[in-house]
Design a protein around this motif. Structure first.
Motif, PDB file in Angstrom:
ATOM      1  N   VAL A   1      26.493  -9.695  -1.041  1.00 36.92           N
ATOM      2  CA  VAL A   1      26.946 -11.017  -0.624  1.00 36.92           C
ATOM      3  C   VAL A   1      25.780 -12.005  -0.504  1.00 36.92           C
ATOM      4  N   LYS A   2      24.750 -11.606   0.185  1.00 37.20           N
ATOM      5  CA  LYS A   2      23.608 -12.478   0.449  1.00 37.20           C
ATOM      6  C   LYS A   2      22.473 -12.197  -0.545  1.00 37.20           C
ATOM      7  N   PRO A   3      21.556 -13.148  -0.757  1.00 39.87           N
ATOM      8  CA  PRO A   3      20.420 -12.915  -1.661  1.00 39.87           C
ATOM      9  C   PRO A   3      19.318 -12.095  -0.978  1.00 39.87           C
ATOM     10  N   VAL A   4      19.658 -10.866  -0.627  1.00 41.24           N
ATOM     11  CA  VAL A   4      18.746 -10.012   0.134  1.00 41.24           C
ATOM     12  C   VAL A   4      18.585  -8.675  -0.581  1.00 41.24           C
ATOM     13  N   ILE A   5      17.346  -8.209  -0.604  1.00 46.10           N
ATOM     14  CA  ILE A   5      17.033  -6.861  -1.062  1.00 46.10           C
ATOM     15  C   ILE A   5      16.556  -6.078   0.153  1.00 46.10           C
ATOM     16  N   TYR A   6      17.096  -4.882   0.303  1.00 44.46           N
ATOM     17  CA  TYR A   6      16.672  -3.963   1.351  1.00 44.46           C
ATOM     18  C   TYR A   6      15.865  -2.878   0.665  1.00 44.46           C
ATOM     19  N   PHE A   7      14.733  -2.508   1.235  1.00 44.95           N
ATOM     20  CA  PHE A   7      13.998  -1.379   0.676  1.00 44.95           C
ATOM     21  C   PHE A   7      13.274  -0.620   1.765  1.00 44.95           C
ATOM     22  N   THR A   8      12.979   0.636   1.441  1.00 48.20           N
ATOM     23  CA  THR A   8      12.280   1.497   2.382  1.00 48.20           C
ATOM     24  C   THR A   8      10.948   1.916   1.772  1.00 48.20           C
ATOM     25  N   LEU A   9       9.990   2.123   2.643  1.00 48.71           N
ATOM     26  CA  LEU A   9       8.659   2.565   2.235  1.00 48.71           C
ATOM     27  C   LEU A   9       8.414   3.974   2.770  1.00 48.71           C
TER      28      LEU A   9
ATOM     29  N   GLU B   1       0.839  -1.192   0.000  1.00 45.40           N
ATOM     30  CA  GLU B   1       0.000   0.000   0.000  1.00 45.40           C
ATOM     31  C   GLU B   1       0.878   1.247   0.000  1.00 45.40           C
ATOM     32  N   ALA B   2       2.050   1.131   0.621  1.00 46.36           N
ATOM     33  CA  ALA B   2       2.976   2.258   0.724  1.00 46.36           C
ATOM     34  C   ALA B   2       3.929   2.262  -0.466  1.00 46.36           C
ATOM     35  N   LYS B   3       4.394   3.449  -0.827  1.00 45.59           N
ATOM     36  CA  LYS B   3       5.312   3.620  -1.948  1.00 45.59           C
ATOM     37  C   LYS B   3       6.732   3.203  -1.554  1.00 45.59           C
ATOM     38  N   ILE B   4       7.410   2.468  -2.441  1.00 44.99           N
ATOM     39  CA  ILE B   4       8.817   2.132  -2.227  1.00 44.99           C
ATOM     40  C   ILE B   4       9.640   3.380  -2.529  1.00 44.99           C
ATOM     41  N   MET B   5      10.467   3.776  -1.577  1.00 47.90           N
ATOM     42  CA  MET B   5      11.264   4.992  -1.713  1.00 47.90           C
ATOM     43  C   MET B   5      12.663   4.711  -2.261  1.00 47.90           C
ATOM     44  N   ALA B   6      13.286   3.624  -1.776  1.00 52.60           N
ATOM     45  CA  ALA B   6      14.653   3.297  -2.179  1.00 52.60           C
ATOM     46  C   ALA B   6      14.868   1.803  -1.999  1.00 52.60           C
ATOM     47  N   PHE B   7      15.832   1.251  -2.759  1.00 49.01           N
ATOM     48  CA  PHE B   7      16.177  -0.150  -2.547  1.00 49.01           C
ATOM     49  C   PHE B   7      17.623  -0.395  -2.918  1.00 49.01           C
ATOM     50  N   GLU B   8      18.148  -1.491  -2.380  1.00 43.84           N
ATOM     51  CA  GLU B   8      19.542  -1.861  -2.613  1.00 43.84           C
ATOM     52  C   GLU B   8      19.647  -3.371  -2.478  1.00 43.84           C
ATOM     53  N   MET B   9      20.493  -3.979  -3.302  1.00 45.92           N
ATOM     54  CA  MET B   9      20.756  -5.421  -3.194  1.00 45.92           C
ATOM     55  C   MET B   9      21.996  -5.646  -2.357  1.00 45.92           C
ATOM     56  N   ASP B  10      21.951  -6.652  -1.509  1.00 51.30           N
ATOM     57  CA  ASP B  10      23.121  -7.028  -0.731  1.00 51.30           C
ATOM     58  C   ASP B  10      24.154  -7.617  -1.687  1.00 51.30           C
TER      59      ASP B  10
END
Length: 163
Positions: free
Chosen positions: A33-41, A22-31
């Motif tokens: 080393v690990k198969p992880v995505i970080y993102f902010t809303l 429901e919230a807009k994704i503001m930013a994201f980044e891929m790790d």
């Protein structure tokens, strides 16, 4: 749309899509080393997603700090989040903020972290890039007329762009 996708570059297939929020994704980044995505809303949520397991690993919310950009250290253990005028350094293992910087910038729009962890380039909407020495938490150089930046992967060389 407001969905992050991960592509397999060899097959061209989408291997992961974030759910629709429901919230807009503001930013994201891929790790790196690990198969992880970080993102902010835009609600202040920071989300850690394992894109191979299609599973949320962790999330936390701070409605007083809505990050509009982020960058990550080469080992994946430090995520740097910025709202318009404050920068927070987050340990991705214990999920704790361990450093805060308050640059004298109107609006942070882009950041880059050198791979040795010594420098942080912070770009503003006023077309300036501040180079911070993180050992001393101070600005060592301001580059005027630029607003996009990236460090080289093996040195402290920096590339900058005017538009």
């Amino acid at each position: 749309d407001d969905i992050i996708r991960v592509f397999d570059t060899e097959t061209g297939e989408i291997i992961f899509k974030t759910p629709k929020f429901e919230a807009k994704i503001m930013a994201f980044e891929m790790d790196p080393v690990k198969p992880v995505i970080y993102f902010t809303l835009h609600t202040g949520d920071v989300v850690f997603y394992d894109y191979l397991k299609h599973k949320k690993i962790h999330s936390f919310k701070d409605p007083t700090f809505i990050a509009n950009c982020m960058t990550i250290y080469s080992t994946g253990n430090i995520l740097i989040l910025a709202n318009y005028n404050v920068i927070r350094f987050l340990n991705t293992k214990n999920k704790k903020v361990f450093k805060t910087l308050k640059p004298n910038i109107h609006k942070i729009i882009n950041m880059a972290y050198d791979q040795q962890g010594r420098y942080l380039a912070v770009a503003s909407d006023k077309v300036n890039i501040q180079i911070w020495d993180l050992r001393y938490n101070k600005i060592i150089k301001t580059l005027k007329g630029f607003f996009r930046t990236r460090f080289s992967p093996n040195k402290t060389n920096i590339s900058i762009r005017k538009s």
